[in-house]
Design an enzyme around this catalytic site. Structure first.
Site, PDB file in Angstrom:
ATOM      1  N   VAL A 251       0.805  -1.230   0.000  1.00  0.00           N
ATOM      2  CA  VAL A 251       0.000   0.000   0.000  1.00  0.00           C
ATOM      3  C   VAL A 251       0.838   1.280   0.000  1.00  0.00           C
ATOM      4  O   VAL A 251       0.298   2.365  -0.195  1.00  0.00           O
ATOM      5  CB  VAL A 251      -0.975   0.045   1.197  1.00  0.00           C
ATOM      6  CG1 VAL A 251      -2.049  -1.011   1.065  1.00  0.00           C
ATOM      7  CG2 VAL A 251      -0.231  -0.081   2.514  1.00  0.00           C
ATOM      8  N   TYR A 252       2.139   1.183   0.257  1.00  0.00           N
ATOM      9  CA  TYR A 252       2.967   2.385   0.221  1.00  0.00           C
ATOM     10  C   TYR A 252       3.025   2.906  -1.215  1.00  0.00           C
ATOM     11  O   TYR A 252       3.589   2.270  -2.106  1.00  0.00           O
ATOM     12  CB  TYR A 252       4.390   2.098   0.716  1.00  0.00           C
ATOM     13  CG  TYR A 252       4.495   1.700   2.177  1.00  0.00           C
ATOM     14  CD1 TYR A 252       3.432   1.850   3.059  1.00  0.00           C
ATOM     15  CD2 TYR A 252       5.681   1.161   2.670  1.00  0.00           C
ATOM     16  CE1 TYR A 252       3.538   1.482   4.389  1.00  0.00           C
ATOM     17  CE2 TYR A 252       5.798   0.795   4.010  1.00  0.00           C
ATOM     18  CZ  TYR A 252       4.724   0.951   4.859  1.00  0.00           C
ATOM     19  OH  TYR A 252       4.837   0.575   6.180  1.00  0.00           O
ATOM     20  N   SER A 253       2.409   4.062  -1.412  1.00  0.00           N
ATOM     21  CA  SER A 253       2.306   4.667  -2.747  1.00  0.00           C
ATOM     22  C   SER A 253       1.734   3.673  -3.761  1.00  0.00           C
ATOM     23  O   SER A 253       2.081   3.686  -4.933  1.00  0.00           O
ATOM     24  CB  SER A 253       3.664   5.197  -3.236  1.00  0.00           C
ATOM     25  OG  SER A 253       4.002   6.389  -2.566  1.00  0.00           O
ATOM     26  N   TYR A 254       0.830   2.814  -3.262  1.00  0.00           N
ATOM     27  CA  TYR A 254       0.124   1.843  -4.105  1.00  0.00           C
ATOM     28  C   TYR A 254       1.061   1.067  -5.033  1.00  0.00           C
ATOM     29  O   TYR A 254       0.856   0.990  -6.239  1.00  0.00           O
ATOM     30  CB  TYR A 254      -0.981   2.537  -4.898  1.00  0.00           C
ATOM     31  CG  TYR A 254      -2.031   3.142  -4.003  1.00  0.00           C
ATOM     32  CD1 TYR A 254      -2.917   2.315  -3.303  1.00  0.00           C
ATOM     33  CD2 TYR A 254      -2.120   4.514  -3.814  1.00  0.00           C
ATOM     34  CE1 TYR A 254      -3.862   2.857  -2.449  1.00  0.00           C
ATOM     35  CE2 TYR A 254      -3.071   5.063  -2.957  1.00  0.00           C
ATOM     36  CZ  TYR A 254      -3.937   4.227  -2.277  1.00  0.00           C
ATOM     37  OH  TYR A 254      -4.873   4.753  -1.404  1.00  0.00           O
TER      38      TYR A 254
END
Length: 343
Positions: free
Chosen positions: A60-63
């Protein structure tokens, strides 16, 4: 750099883990200002040169951008590092592209492997509990991933103690692979993990990897009383400030941190990180940086050690409230050890 076992496993990780939440420029970091490939490469190179072998990311970090960037920075060095990433968060508008179902875990693992440019993950972490999915479904899927060779070890993050103990019990009963680590919010500003989770991890042999050990930057001292932090700092943007602090107590803690830092000739950040490295069962502390000078300062944490007196002073100023049944257990312990307490 010094190395420790991750929990009771045989996996050795550096005392400092480099977290890559700031890699990428989508989602949360679109407004804050995340790092591009070039800036990330510089930081990863500094970390590797200092002996860090443990890198942490999440889908989910910066998708997905964080994983993509990290994978490229480690190209040709994959076999020299312990690579961790996470699964749980929503990755698209597709209804099932979230959670810890068998479908989402397997799909997410495949996507993470592709983005990271590797065929296995050293540590696969469930990012938080999923109340919609039976634990048996989640844990059996994770066990399958280990036995398929796509994952080496399993970890969890942001669990309640009862959830973690239940998961360990289910895995024990079915002879499935168990969690070996807990990634949790732990800092001088919030020692809640010590109430239930740390004793559980000591008892069951899990290593704790604290996230946000500087309280979103507060413990660096860059947020003066009554003022705002530097431009671009996370705590200066209230809409992104999900870490809550009790201001009066927080500044009292910071005063003690800065007092020790001044006497030692080190930074406040180093004191705060060093404190966590003295806590059991911490295996590795996750540091994050957006500038080389921040990372280089953090790396100096392992060059020295707080004294027992300094740890005690920080313990005293940052002690969390005694919750039930802890204060009752203290009373009953006195009752057991002191016959004179009989009425």
């Amino acid at each position: 750099m010094h190395y420790r076992s991750l929990g009771k496993s045989g996996l050795l990780v550096s005392e400092l883990c480099f977290g890559t939440m700031s890699f990428g420029q989508q989602g949360y970091w679109e407004k804050i200002g995340g790092l591009d490939q070039s800036a990330a490469q510089r930081l990863v190179d500094i970390a590797l040169d200092a002996g860090i072998n443990f890198f942490d990311s999440a889908d989910v970090y910066s998708y997905g951008q964080s994983e993509e960037i990290l994978g490229k920075t480690l190209k040709g060095k994959r076999d020299k590092v312990v690579l961790a990433t996470k699964v749980r968060g929503r990755m698209s508008q597709e209804i099932n592209d979230v959670g810890l179902s068998r479908r989402h875990i397997i799909q997410s693992c495949e996507n993470s492997l592709r983005r990271l440019g590797t065929d296995y993950l050293d540590l696969y972490i469930v990012h938080s509990f999923d109340f919609m999915t039976p634990l048996e479904e989640t844990l059996s899927t994770l066990n399958d991933l280990v036995h398929s060779g796509k994952v080496r070890y399993l970890g969890c993050s942001n669990y309640f103690a009862w959830q973690l103990m239940k998961a360990l019990s289910i895995s024990e009963r079915h002879h499935w692979e168990k969690f070996i680590s807990l990634q949790a919010y732990y800092s001088l500003l919030s020692r809640d993990v010590e109430i239930e989770l740390a004793p559980l991890c000591r008892d069951q042999g899990l290593g704790i990897t604290p996230w946000s050990p500087l309280g979103a930057g507060f413990l660096t001292g860059k947020y003066p009383r009554g003022g705002k932090g530097p431009r671009g700092a996370r705590r200066s943007k209230e809409e992104h400030n999900f870490i809550q602090i009790e201001e009066e107590k927080a500044y009292a803690i910071l005063d003690e941190v800065q007092r020790i830092a001044k006497l030692r000739g080190v930074s406040s950040a180093q004191v705060s990180l060093n404190y966590l490295l003295r806590k059991s069962p911490v295996s590795s502390v996750i540091i994050g940086a957006t500038k080389p000078e921040q990372l280089q300062d953090n790396l100096k944490t392992v060059d020295w050690q707080l004294s027992a007196e300094e740890v005690a002073a920080l313990d005293e100023i940052s002690t969390p409230p005694r919750l039930y049944p802890h204060w009752m257990l203290e009373f009953t312990r006195l009752d057991r050890d002191n016959p004179a307490m009989i009425m």
